[in-house]
Every structure is written in structure tokens, then in C-alpha cells.
Design a protein around this motif. Structure first.
Motif, PDB file in Angstrom:
ATOM      1  N   TRP A 155      -5.234   7.686  -1.277  1.00 44.24           N
ATOM      2  CA  TRP A 155      -4.925   6.278  -1.516  1.00 44.24           C
ATOM      3  C   TRP A 155      -5.771   5.831  -2.694  1.00 44.24           C
ATOM      4  O   TRP A 155      -6.988   6.023  -2.700  1.00 44.24           O
ATOM      5  N   GLU A 198       3.595  -4.116   3.842  1.00 43.46           N
ATOM      6  CA  GLU A 198       4.267  -2.835   3.926  1.00 43.46           C
ATOM      7  C   GLU A 198       3.330  -1.693   3.531  1.00 43.46           C
ATOM      8  O   GLU A 198       2.563  -1.803   2.578  1.00 43.46           O
ATOM      9  N   VAL A 199       3.428  -0.606   4.287  1.00 40.50           N
ATOM     10  CA  VAL A 199       2.701   0.622   3.976  1.00 40.50           C
ATOM     11  C   VAL A 199       3.742   1.732   3.842  1.00 40.50           C
ATOM     12  O   VAL A 199       4.599   1.899   4.705  1.00 40.50           O
ATOM     13  N   VAL A 252      -3.783  -3.279   7.224  1.00 34.99           N
ATOM     14  CA  VAL A 252      -2.723  -3.675   6.293  1.00 34.99           C
ATOM     15  C   VAL A 252      -1.445  -3.998   7.071  1.00 34.99           C
ATOM     16  O   VAL A 252      -0.792  -5.019   6.823  1.00 34.99           O
ATOM     17  N   VAL A 293      -5.062   2.053   7.390  1.00 34.19           N
ATOM     18  CA  VAL A 293      -3.675   1.578   7.402  1.00 34.19           C
ATOM     19  C   VAL A 293      -3.430   0.411   8.365  1.00 34.19           C
ATOM     20  O   VAL A 293      -2.717  -0.541   8.022  1.00 34.19           O
ATOM     21  N   MET A 327       0.856  -1.174   0.000  1.00 31.07           N
ATOM     22  CA  MET A 327       0.000   0.000   0.000  1.00 31.07           C
ATOM     23  C   MET A 327       0.894   1.227   0.000  1.00 31.07           C
ATOM     24  O   MET A 327       1.831   1.325   0.780  1.00 31.07           O
TER      25      MET A 327
END
Length: 147
Positions: free
Chosen positions: A20, A124-125, A118, A115, A1
Motif C-alpha cells: 500500500w 472503498e478499498v 477505511v 483496511v 485505498m
């Protein structure tokens, strides 16, 4: 993301739009750009990994990793960049002035709801920060700021 933060810089502060997948998540406020000076400047444009972090002051929030020349750059609630931020990023529901916004906690909860799931899947963000020089504030907003 990958979240995308498009910034507009002003001498008094930095305004942003956090998106996003092309959809606005929230708006942001930051300190003005002052050459990445600790505690008085927003951070450089670039891409940073986000992780969950806990502190007694902010409870659960987000931490930007590996910011050049800086440490503990966070995303946490604040409504006035100059009074409440030391280089961090604050989500807000709407801008109310340069470096100012409102309903920051509400915006932060919305961001966390997007967030955290995830991150909890160990995915991974990242946040990708850019200048948005093609976007400017409406003239009426700018004139109101000068009053």
C-alpha cells in the motif's frame, strides 16, 4: 485505498507481495494458476473491491467482490495454500516455501488494522492484482525447494 498485490507464479503455488503506497504490508500465498478453475486455482489478475465479511469459521475477514467465474473468494489466514485454501488469498509474515508461509494470523491482523478503519468510514478499498515477472526468488531459495 488501493492495495497492490504483485504475484510470482510457480507450478506448486503463487507467491505475492501486498503493498500500500509503495510499502510492503505483508506477503501472500495462493494456489497455482490453473485457468481460474474453482477450488484449485488462484483467481485472475485484475482489480477487486474488498468488503468485510463474518463467518463462524474465519470470524471477521475480507471478501473480494465480483471475481469472474468465482464466488466467496476471501482473504483469510492460512500457512499452506494447497492444504488450507480453495482459491482464496492468505497473508503471511514471510514465505517459507512455494505456496507456504508462516505467521499468517499476525500478517492478517496487520492487514485488518490497515483496511478496516477505511471500510468503517464507508470508503472503498480495492485490491489490484498483477504479475510481477521482473521479480524472482533468490537462487538459494529455489535450490532449497528442490531438495
Amino acid at each position: 485505498m488501493v492495495l497492490v498485490l504483485n504475484r510470482t507464479y510457480f507450478p506448486e503455488g503463487t507467491q505475492g507481495v501486498l503493498e500500500w503506497n509503495g510499502t510492503i504490508v505483508c506477503y501472500t500465498i495462493e494456489l497455482p494458476w490453473l485457468q481460474n478453475q474453482r477450488r484449485i486455482s488462484c483467481i485472475p489478475e485484475g482489480e477487486y473491491v474488498l468488503v468485510k465479511r463474518f463467518s463462524p469459521k474465519f470470524q471477521w475477514h475480507l471478501h473480494l467482490r465480483s471475481v469472474p467465474g468465482r464466488d466467496l473468494i476471501l482473504i483469510h489466514p492460512a500457512n499452506d495454500a494447497k492444504k488450507e485454501l480453495l482459491g482464496c488469498i492468505a497473508p503471511v509474515s514471510q514465505h517459507s516455501g512455494i505456496g507456504k508461509g508462516c505467521f499468517s494470523r499476525k500478517a492478517f491482523e496487520k492487514l485488518k488494522a490497515l483496511v478496516y478503519p477505511v471500510l468503517e468510514r464507508n470508503e472503498e478499498v480495492k485490491i489490484s492484482i498483477h504479475s510481477n515477472s521482473s521479480t524472482s526468488l533468490p537462487l538459494t531459495f529455489l535450490l532449497k525447494e528442490k531438495d
